[in-house]
Structure formats: C-alpha cells, structure tokens
Design an enzyme around this catalytic site. Structure first.
Site, mmCIF file in Angstrom:
data_model
loop_
_atom_site.group_PDB
_atom_site.id
_atom_site.type_symbol
_atom_site.label_atom_id
_atom_site.label_comp_id
_atom_site.label_asym_id
_atom_site.label_seq_id
_atom_site.Cartn_x
_atom_site.Cartn_y
_atom_site.Cartn_z
ATOM 1 N N GLU A 47 0.834 -1.211 0.000
ATOM 2 C CA GLU A 47 0.000 0.000 0.000
ATOM 3 C C GLU A 47 0.865 1.256 0.000
ATOM 4 O O GLU A 47 1.972 1.254 0.520
ATOM 5 C CB GLU A 47 -0.874 0.013 1.261
ATOM 6 C CG GLU A 47 -2.236 -0.639 1.074
ATOM 7 C CD GLU A 47 -3.217 0.287 0.349
ATOM 8 O OE1 GLU A 47 -2.795 1.263 -0.298
ATOM 9 O OE2 GLU A 47 -4.426 0.013 0.430
ATOM 10 N N ASP A 48 0.327 2.333 -0.543
ATOM 11 C CA ASP A 48 1.041 3.615 -0.506
ATOM 12 C C ASP A 48 0.967 4.235 0.883
ATOM 13 O O ASP A 48 1.975 4.528 1.507
ATOM 14 C CB ASP A 48 0.496 4.589 -1.570
ATOM 15 C CG ASP A 48 -1.025 4.773 -1.514
ATOM 16 O OD1 ASP A 48 -1.711 4.077 -0.730
ATOM 17 O OD2 ASP A 48 -1.531 5.627 -2.268
ATOM 18 N N ASP B 127 -4.193 5.613 6.030
ATOM 19 C CA ASP B 127 -4.704 6.822 6.665
ATOM 20 C C ASP B 127 -5.703 6.405 7.751
ATOM 21 O O ASP B 127 -5.308 6.097 8.868
ATOM 22 C CB ASP B 127 -5.328 7.693 5.570
ATOM 23 C CG ASP B 127 -5.824 9.040 6.058
ATOM 24 O OD1 ASP B 127 -5.522 9.416 7.184
ATOM 25 O OD2 ASP B 127 -6.541 9.719 5.295
ATOM 26 N N PHE C 211 -1.289 16.217 4.355
ATOM 27 C CA PHE C 211 -1.630 15.669 3.047
ATOM 28 C C PHE C 211 -0.382 15.707 2.171
ATOM 29 O O PHE C 211 0.222 16.756 1.972
ATOM 30 C CB PHE C 211 -2.780 16.452 2.396
ATOM 31 C CG PHE C 211 -3.278 15.747 1.169
ATOM 32 C CD1 PHE C 211 -4.189 14.702 1.281
ATOM 33 C CD2 PHE C 211 -2.795 16.090 -0.082
ATOM 34 C CE1 PHE C 211 -4.615 14.005 0.149
ATOM 35 C CE2 PHE C 211 -3.225 15.403 -1.218
ATOM 36 C CZ PHE C 211 -4.132 14.364 -1.102
ATOM 37 N N ARG D 177 1.574 12.366 -8.880
ATOM 38 C CA ARG D 177 2.087 11.006 -8.643
ATOM 39 C C ARG D 177 3.517 10.852 -9.145
ATOM 40 O O ARG D 177 4.285 10.041 -8.638
ATOM 41 C CB ARG D 177 1.217 9.970 -9.370
ATOM 42 C CG ARG D 177 -0.202 9.870 -8.855
ATOM 43 C CD ARG D 177 -0.861 8.616 -9.437
ATOM 44 N NE ARG D 177 -2.310 8.626 -9.284
ATOM 45 C CZ ARG D 177 -2.962 8.225 -8.191
ATOM 46 N NH1 ARG D 177 -2.285 7.798 -7.155
ATOM 47 N NH2 ARG D 177 -4.272 8.254 -8.136
HETATM 48 P P1 IMP Z 1 -7.652 4.885 4.192
HETATM 49 O O1 IMP Z 1 -8.727 3.930 3.796
HETATM 50 O O2 IMP Z 1 -8.204 6.095 4.910
HETATM 51 O O3 IMP Z 1 -6.524 4.254 4.960
HETATM 52 O O4 IMP Z 1 -7.167 5.506 2.845
HETATM 53 C C1 IMP Z 1 -5.963 5.287 2.275
HETATM 54 C C2 IMP Z 1 -5.980 5.914 0.895
HETATM 55 O O5 IMP Z 1 -6.316 7.309 0.961
HETATM 56 C C3 IMP Z 1 -4.604 5.854 0.287
HETATM 57 O O6 IMP Z 1 -4.403 4.649 -0.423
HETATM 58 C C4 IMP Z 1 -4.601 7.081 -0.593
HETATM 59 O O7 IMP Z 1 -5.161 6.776 -1.841
HETATM 60 C C5 IMP Z 1 -5.489 8.066 0.122
HETATM 61 N N1 IMP Z 1 -4.706 9.006 0.949
HETATM 62 C C6 IMP Z 1 -4.685 9.110 2.297
HETATM 63 N N2 IMP Z 1 -3.850 10.085 2.717
HETATM 64 C C7 IMP Z 1 -3.309 10.613 1.607
HETATM 65 C C8 IMP Z 1 -2.344 11.679 1.368
HETATM 66 O O8 IMP Z 1 -1.799 12.328 2.288
HETATM 67 N N3 IMP Z 1 -2.029 11.924 0.066
HETATM 68 C C9 IMP Z 1 -2.584 11.262 -0.964
HETATM 69 N N4 IMP Z 1 -3.478 10.258 -0.800
HETATM 70 C C10 IMP Z 1 -3.844 9.947 0.469
HETATM 71 MG MG MG Z 2 -4.243 3.409 -2.007
#
Ligand code: IMP
Ligand code: MG
Length: 180
Positions: A103-104, A107, A156, A169
């Site tokens: 995963e990237d 959050d 962010f 990206r």
């Molecule tokens: P989660 O389900 O809230 O954990 O969401 C994770 C996803 O939200 C990541 O895979 C990203 O696509 C997006 N995301 C969360 N924080 C950021 C950020 O700081 N920059 C860009 N994308 C983010």
């Molecule tokens: Mg993602």
C-alpha cells in the site's frame, strides 16, 4: 531542485527526499528477504497509489518472488451500512500463497480493513502488509502494518505515487501541503 510545487490550486513543500525514501525501501526489502526466503511470496500492489513503491520494493528484493496488482473500487452499497469495496484484477490463485499487500499510505485504515477479510476468504497461507507511509493519528480502523515505512503526522502528501486530485504522482520527492 525546487522546494515548492504547485498542483491545481495548492502549494506543496518538500517533505521527504527521494534518497531517504529509497533507503527506507531497501531496509524494508532486507526484512522481507529474511522473512520470506524460500517461500516465494506474492506481492500484491494496490493501485493506483502504490505503483511506484511496489516497483521499488520489488526491485530491491533479491529472493524468488512474484508480483501482481489489484484495484479497489468502492461503491455505495444498497444497505445503510454505506460503502462496499470490490477487488478488481486478482487473477492469480492465492490459495496457500504467502501474500504481501503493498500500500502507498494507511490513513484511516478503512480501505485495508475492508480489503483484508476479502483476501483472507480465499485461503492464502499468510498475509502481511507493507506501506511506505502511515498516519497513525488519523486511524479509525485498527490495522496491523508489518512493514511500516514512514509514520507521518496528519499532513496531506503528494509524490512517489501519491496524488492530489489525479496529479503529482510522478513527483520524485514527497511534498506536503504547505498550510497544513
Ligand atoms: P484509508 O482507507 O483512509 O486508509 O485511505 C488510504 C488511501 O487514501 C490511500 O491509499 C490514498 O489513496 C489516500 N490518501 C490518504 N492520505 C493521503 C495523502 O496524504 N495523500 C494522498 N493520498 C492519500
Ligand atoms: Mg491506495
């Protein structure tokens, strides 16, 4: 190298240099190598955000391993419980395979907490998670990250695969929203 970049209507400031990211990726790769030697793990990159990290991590791994990519589509369910996710692109038979979900950024942890049970239901031998970024302070869903890159505050960020509304990206370094 510029310290600021503009994307759409916002300005982002340099936050993490590519060299620091690459060192971290190599550290994670070494851990994975020692944990998975002889197990031929299958890396599963979660598109779009993880494509650069997944490529770097996979490149840094020096044991037999395979890689594939999935996309997670969320849609509003018909029930009041709200969003449901669909996994797109998982063609491999993952039964009895050792999986590393790549995963990237984690959050809230919502995406991962919905993804993992669906993958588990296909009976893999094991599942671990690698994420290059994590924001522990915004977590609402309890998820375990086995290979954790950088823990960052609630900022962010863009670059290294992460976008702001589709752009950013391809930035080499990682930038954080300035007024955060
Ligand atoms: P989660 O389900 O809230 O954990 O969401 C994770 C996803 O939200 C990541 O895979 C990203 O696509 C997006 N995301 C969360 N924080 C950021 C950020 O700081 N920059 C860009 N994308 C983010
Ligand atoms: Mg993602």
């Amino acid at each position: 190298m510029s310290s600021f970049v503009s994307i759409h209507d916002k300005t982002f400031k340099l936050y993490l240099h590519r060299d620091e990211i690459w060192s971290k990726v190599q550290e994670l790769a070494k851990e994975i190598e020692s944990d998975y030697s002889g197990k031929k793990p299958l890396f599963i990159g979660v598109l779009n955000g993880a494509f650069i990290f997944a490529a770097d991590l996979f490149h840094a791994i020096d044991i037999d391993a395979e890689i594939s990519f999935i996309k997670v589509a969320s849609y509003s369910g018909t029930q009041s419980t709200g969003e449901v996710i669909d996994i797109i692109g998982l063609k491999e038979d993952i039964t009895d395979r050792h999986l590393i979900i790549v995963e990237d950024i984690i959050d809230t942890g919502k995406t991962l907490s919905e993804l993992l049970p669906q993958i588990k239901s296909k009976s893999p031998a094991s599942i671990k998670v690698a994420a290059i970024f994590s924001k522990p302070s915004t977590r609402t869903h309890d998820v375990k990250i086995d290979y954790n890159g950088f823990e960052i505050p609630d900022k962010f960020i863009v670059g290294y695969g992460l976008d702001y509304d589709g752009l950013g990206r391809n930035l080499t370094h990682v930038y954080a929203l300035s007024d955060d």
